[in-house]
Design an enzyme around this catalytic site. Structure first.
Site, PDB file in Angstrom:
ATOM      1  N   GLY A 152     -11.766   5.876  -2.485  1.00  0.00           N
ATOM      2  CA  GLY A 152     -11.370   7.070  -2.234  1.00  0.00           C
ATOM      3  C   GLY A 152     -11.343   7.776  -3.606  1.00  0.00           C
TER       4      GLY A 152
ATOM      5  N   GLY B 131     -20.854  13.019  -4.634  1.00  0.00           N
ATOM      6  CA  GLY B 131     -19.979  13.819  -5.661  1.00  0.00           C
ATOM      7  C   GLY B 131     -20.093  15.282  -5.453  1.00  0.00           C
ATOM      8  N   ASP B 132     -21.418  15.835  -5.282  1.00  0.00           N
ATOM      9  CA  ASP B 132     -21.579  17.279  -4.765  1.00  0.00           C
ATOM     10  C   ASP B 132     -20.932  17.797  -3.426  1.00  0.00           C
ATOM     11  OD1 ASP B 132     -23.459  16.713  -7.097  1.00  0.00           O
ATOM     12  OD2 ASP B 132     -25.043  16.829  -5.700  1.00  0.00           O
TER      13      ASP B 132
ATOM     14  N   GLY C  43     -14.925   6.075  -6.052  1.00  0.00           N
ATOM     15  CA  GLY C  43     -15.947   5.357  -5.275  1.00  0.00           C
ATOM     16  C   GLY C  43     -15.593   5.125  -3.953  1.00  0.00           C
TER      17      GLY C  43
ATOM     18  N   SER D 176     -12.626  10.408  -8.975  1.00  0.00           N
ATOM     19  CA  SER D 176     -13.481   9.604  -7.956  1.00  0.00           C
ATOM     20  C   SER D 176     -13.459   8.226  -8.417  1.00  0.00           C
ATOM     21  CB  SER D 176     -14.923  10.114  -7.969  1.00  0.00           C
ATOM     22  OG  SER D 176     -15.624   9.515  -6.879  1.00  0.00           O
TER      23      SER D 176
END
Length: 325
Positions: A231, A257-258, A228, A226
């Site tokens: 992308g 994120g989940d 942020g 990730s």
């Protein structure tokens, strides 16, 4: 249980999330909230709620405090999630999220978690072993209670793999390092967490790609990094993609994120191509940051963003190609 569709989440340090909207929040001053909401949460819990929106059969386990378990039990009943949590004396912790809509910033205050005993840990390991025999994927999400040895992550991954399920891990710090040793099916570090794992700074995109590829070649089937708002990188042996989300009005980054993990898992369970999994995961993550709660309200919110996501091939030298998919 239908093995190819049934999914288990493991949340060892869940929380009751109290999200307060506080315009112009200032430390050391009296602040007034304009609104708030309380949710039973934690990475695995959030992911389980999201996956139920795809009508996938879900079981949730981990550690849950006896004294306020009713908050979670109500959620599981309403969402038709099978509850296999190990009950531990005390209260599941509260996580306070202060959302400042003017500064577009979130301040987290995480209270101490539960204190599972060796007996509780052994029961959890036995529960995961039993469940892994009958399901397709087991997702281990979130932090650990302070008293739990991070080595439990490696044990869980080993148990899950030994019983024929895919182990998917979304955690950080020493827990993530222990997970990597056991070679789970999928991990999702951010760029800073990846740098911590590999032991050196990662300043450039090609450096991040190089180390993500090394982890993939070590035996981790899918490595998501990730970045942020920039992308995310999705690295597999036979396909490497970079996905950039559309610009959205950020309300809270909690749960983004989940949602990404949930999208990848839903895509796998539904038999989507890797590109379609990436698009789904990115759209769900982008839609989640546009709301205050940790779980996406409606899948339609993400569906509207799918065509706005730029997905590009990563070329062999490590750069991003100009070919949009």
């Amino acid at each position: 249980m239908t093995k190819n569709k049934h999914i288990v989440t493991v949340t060892m340090n869940p929380a009751v999330d109290l999200a307060c909207s506080v315009p112009d929040f200032t430390a050391g001053k009296v602040n007034r909230a304009t609104g708030y909401q309380m949710n039973a949460a934690g990475k695995g819990v959030n992911i389980a709620v999201l996956l139920r929106k795809f009508n996938l059969p879900m079981t949730a386990t981990g550690f849950l405090g006896i004294d306020n378990a009713h908050i979670f039990e109500k959620l599981f009943q309403n969402q038709n999630i099978i509850d296999e949590f190990v009950r531990v004396p005390g209260e599941t912790r509260t996580g306070i999220k202060i959302l400042d809509p003017n500064a577009k910033a979130t301040t987290d205050i995480n209270l101490p978690g539960l204190v599972p005993t060796t007996e509780h840990i052994n029961i959890l390991l036995q529960t995961v072993e039993r469940l892994a025999k009958a399901v397709a994927m087991v997702i281990i999400g979130g932090s650990l209670p302070a008293t739990v040895d991070p080595g439990i992550i490696s044990e869980l991954v080993t148990v899950i793999k030994a019983n024929g399920a895919k182990a998917i891990v979304d955690t950080s710090g020493s827990a993530l390092r222990n997970a990597v040793k056991a070679l789970p099916y999928l991990i999702k570090p951010n760029d800073d967490e990846l740098a911590e794992i590999v032991g050196h700074p990662l300043h450039k995109l090609d450096e991040i790609i190089t180390d993500a590829r090394k982890m993939n070649k070590s035996g981790i089937e899918t490595v998501i990094v990730s970045l942020g708002s920039r992308g995310a990188l999705f690295i597999k042996k036979d396909e490497e993609l970079f996905a950039k989300p559309p610009k959205v009005e950020v309300v809270s980054t909690v749960g983004a994120g989940d949602a990404m993990i949930g999208g990848m898992v839903a895509g796998m369970a539904l038999g989507l191509s890797f590109k379609e999994q990436v698009r789904l995961a990115t759209s769900l993550s982008a839609a989640t940051v546009a709301q205050a709660g940790p779980s996406l309200d409606k899948l339609e919110n993400a569906k509207e963003l799918e065509d706005l996501i730029a997905i590009e091939h990563i070329n062999i030298e490590g750069g991003i190609s100009c070919q949009k998919l």
